[in-house]
Design an enzyme around this catalytic site. Structure first.
Site, mmCIF file in Angstrom:
data_model
loop_
_atom_site.group_PDB
_atom_site.id
_atom_site.type_symbol
_atom_site.label_atom_id
_atom_site.label_comp_id
_atom_site.label_asym_id
_atom_site.label_seq_id
_atom_site.Cartn_x
_atom_site.Cartn_y
_atom_site.Cartn_z
ATOM 1 N N HIS A 164 65.199 9.701 35.905
ATOM 2 C CA HIS A 164 64.280 9.102 35.306
ATOM 3 C C HIS A 164 65.380 7.744 35.093
ATOM 4 O O HIS A 164 64.743 7.232 35.173
ATOM 5 C CB HIS A 164 63.793 10.765 34.179
ATOM 6 C CG HIS A 164 63.747 11.526 34.213
ATOM 7 N ND1 HIS A 164 62.610 12.427 35.643
ATOM 8 C CD2 HIS A 164 63.418 12.152 33.276
ATOM 9 C CE1 HIS A 164 62.299 13.418 35.173
ATOM 10 N NE2 HIS A 164 63.197 13.603 34.217
ATOM 11 N N ASP A 212 59.855 13.314 40.807
ATOM 12 C CA ASP A 212 60.346 12.401 39.273
ATOM 13 C C ASP A 212 59.201 12.377 38.555
ATOM 14 O O ASP A 212 58.270 11.261 38.801
ATOM 15 C CB ASP A 212 61.421 11.586 39.441
ATOM 16 C CG ASP A 212 62.226 11.283 38.737
ATOM 17 O OD1 ASP A 212 61.628 10.898 37.343
ATOM 18 O OD2 ASP A 212 63.423 10.695 38.512
ATOM 19 N N HIS A 213 59.164 13.203 37.519
ATOM 20 C CA HIS A 213 57.754 12.961 36.778
ATOM 21 C C HIS A 213 57.895 11.301 36.696
ATOM 22 O O HIS A 213 56.601 11.633 35.804
ATOM 23 C CB HIS A 213 57.477 13.969 36.234
ATOM 24 C CG HIS A 213 57.969 14.831 35.171
ATOM 25 N ND1 HIS A 213 59.219 14.922 34.351
ATOM 26 C CD2 HIS A 213 57.424 13.644 33.070
ATOM 27 C CE1 HIS A 213 59.685 14.734 33.467
ATOM 28 N NE2 HIS A 213 58.543 14.220 32.812
#
Ligand code: NDP
Ligand code: BG6
Length: 513
Positions: free
Chosen positions: A267, A204-205
């Protein structure tokens, strides 16, 4: 800024991207190598790591995809892309050519067992030629429906297990991890048939962003904030992840996802966990992820009535962004003219535990909003008694700016100079740029580096992915069966009126509206 601080900032800017210890030698195999993410994010991230001594001098990056390409045409396609669209700054030709020598291409079909047999042979060859020690990192950057088939083929070909007791095999799986609870569980079981959980890195960046990681340092590396971080001092929390961009070229994916799957399930819920978690005993993958999971498990599940009152969806119509006219979502290329896909979600969450009982968390995310901003804003309670009669006293805000102006800001009341008691809100600001200079690393580079070091702290675990879907699933089901009137917000606004009402009903307002 004093001369000493300026010197320190310069030194930090020059040094903070260098790695003291490079990663182990390894082969990095990227599935879906002809795709958008690889060109825009993954190759630039790996180039950044390589040029800052974060990768071992011996490594190989092997792109796997169906498109016909040679090693050379793969190198020139990624080279063109990094020069055109990357955020890593000017590309040094000598460094690029060193890096490009480590790039290679493998053409294959994702479902074809023979392709994986050939891959075994190709990896053995790279091991021998470059002394990679049998270490392998597989990166799944294909459309999500291919994650299961690729994982199964890797397992069947014996590629999911380390070749010897000194080497490692890890796999990074892109989001979305499933499209609902059942498919996420199914994907977890496919993954865990071939890989051990300790080998699996669900990316999950957002967790790779410095400002998001800094939340842990801010909260647990200082003693002055944590005593205030609870229902006794905090009135409510607002989390916004707003984009000005529309769906761009990703409509075929986005039409099947929508904002709740694209941003909220992953996010935004990650941000909620980071703000609300208890202090882990140590900074390691198990302790941190255990605490984050407990937050997700404490969020009050939505029933049908709560969904209609507390969750708002929206879709943008035509409008204006930064002075330019933009089309409605339904007019974007590859979007159905009667699409029911939501491009905006806002919700009010309750976290049922001792720390947060009675403190609402308002979250929202959307495309084509008024401006690009991701932030976590903490609203403190009003002072219990105001002795300055007739003066308007605002409660304090603590704002964590995730992007674009990375930093933290605290607002408080101050007396204006002069004979009268005039009060105004001022802010105390920390910005990354001022404190540490311009050097920053992309979230993808940070996470690739962590994975290559075997640190899973900033990756998602099977149980927390499922906990997030458990929360989102009833909303998806309720929406499927209920009518919707789209578009309901113009591009360039802050979303539908109902999203404003969520807070107005509670006597509050979004910081931006
Ligand atoms: P792409 O649509 O660009 O697909 C990547 C590659 O997969 C293609 O180049 C294609 O290569 C191959 N492919 C195989 N089957 C198909 C198919 N049916 N349709 C299209 N391509 C296919 O994906 P992205 O690079 O945008 O994303 C990769 C993954 O990363 C996705 O799971 C996405 O959700 C995720 N992600 C992407 C982000 C982004 O900004 N792009 C952001 C966050 C996550 P070939 O035909 O050569 O085999
Ligand atoms: C991705 C979503 O995961 O995150 C995109 O798929 C979104 O739709 C992007 O635009 C936002 O990331 P960032 O880092 O630009 O806030």
């Amino acid at each position: 800024m004093s001369p000493e601080t300026a010197d320190l900032t310069q030194t930090l800017a020059a040094d903070n991207l260098q790695c003291a210890i490079p990663t182990d030698p390894a082969a990095i195999v990227i599935f879906g190598a002809s795709g958008d993410l690889v060109k825009r994010k993954l190759i630039p991230a790996l180039y950044d790591l390589a040029t800052h001594a974060c990768l071992a001098p011996r490594y190989a990056i092997l792109g796997f995809a169906r498109s016909p390409m040679t090693d050379d045409s793969f190198r020139s396609a990624t080279g063109d892309a990094i020069r055109r669209i990357s955020e890593v700054g000017p590309v040094d030709p000598a460094r690029w050519s060193d890096f490009a020598r480590c790039l290679a291409y493998f053409q294959g079909e994702y479902h074809d067992p023979q392709a994986y047999q050939k891959l075994v042979a190709r990896l053995a060859e790279l091991d021998r030629e470059r002394g990679l020690g049998g270490n392998r990192l597989f990166y799944l950057s294909t459309p999500p429906e291919l994650y299961g088939p690729v994982i199964e083929q890797l397992g069947r070909a014996g590629l999911s297990r380390p070749a010897n007791d000194k080497s490692w095999v890890r796999i990074i799986i892109e989001k979305p991890f499933g499209r609902d609870l059942a498919s996420a569980k199914n994907l977890n079981s496919v993954v865990l048939r071939s890989f051990d959980e300790s080998q699996v890195y669900r990316i999950d960046h957002y967790l790779g962003k410095d400002t998001v990681q800094n939340l842990l340092v801010f909260r647990f590396g200082n003693s002055i904030f944590e005593p205030l971080w609870n229902r006794n001092y905090i009135n409510h929390v607002q989390i916004t992840a707003a984009e000005t961009l529309g769906v761009e070229r990703r409509a075929s994916y986005y039409e099947t996802a929508g904002a709740i799957r694209d941003m909220i399930q992953n996010h935004v819920l990650q941000l909620v966990s980071m703000v609300a978690m208890e202090a882990p005993a140590i900074f390691d993958a198990t302790a941190v992820r255990n605490e984050k999971l407990k937050v997700l498990q404490s969020i009050r599940p939505y029933g049908p009535e709560a969904i209609s009152k507390l969750v708002v969806r929206g879709q943008y119509g035509a409008g204006t962004i930064a002075g330019a006219a933009v089309p409605a979502y339904r007019q974007e290329p590859s979007v159905k003219p009667d699409s029911r896909t939501e491009t905006f979600v806002a919700a009010k969450l309750a976290i049922d535990n001792w720390r947060w009982a009675g403190v609402p968390f308002y979250i929202r995310s959307g495309k084509r909003l008024n401006r690009r901003v991701s932030e976590i804003a903490i609203r403190f309670h009003r002072a219990p008694h105001v002795m300055f009669r007739g003066r308007n006293i605002s409660p304090n805000w603590m704002v964590v700016n995730i992007q674009p102006d990375e930093g933290i800001s605290l607002s408080f009341e101050a007396k204006l100079p002069g004979p009268e008691m005039k009060i105004r809100t001022v802010t105390m600001d920390f910005t990354y740029k001022e404190a540490f200079g311009p050097g920053s690393r992309s979230a993808y580079a940070t996470l690739l580096n962590d994975c290559m070091r075997g640190d899973a702290t900033l990756f998602d675990r099977a149980d927390s992915v499922e906990a997030a879907w458990t929360l989102v699933d009833p909303i998806l089901q309720a929406w499927q069966n209920s009518p919707v009137s789209f578009p309901n917000y113009p591009a360039g606004s802050w979303g539908p009126q109902e999203a404003m009402d969520l807070l107005v009903r509670d006597g509050q307002a979004w910081r931006f509206s």
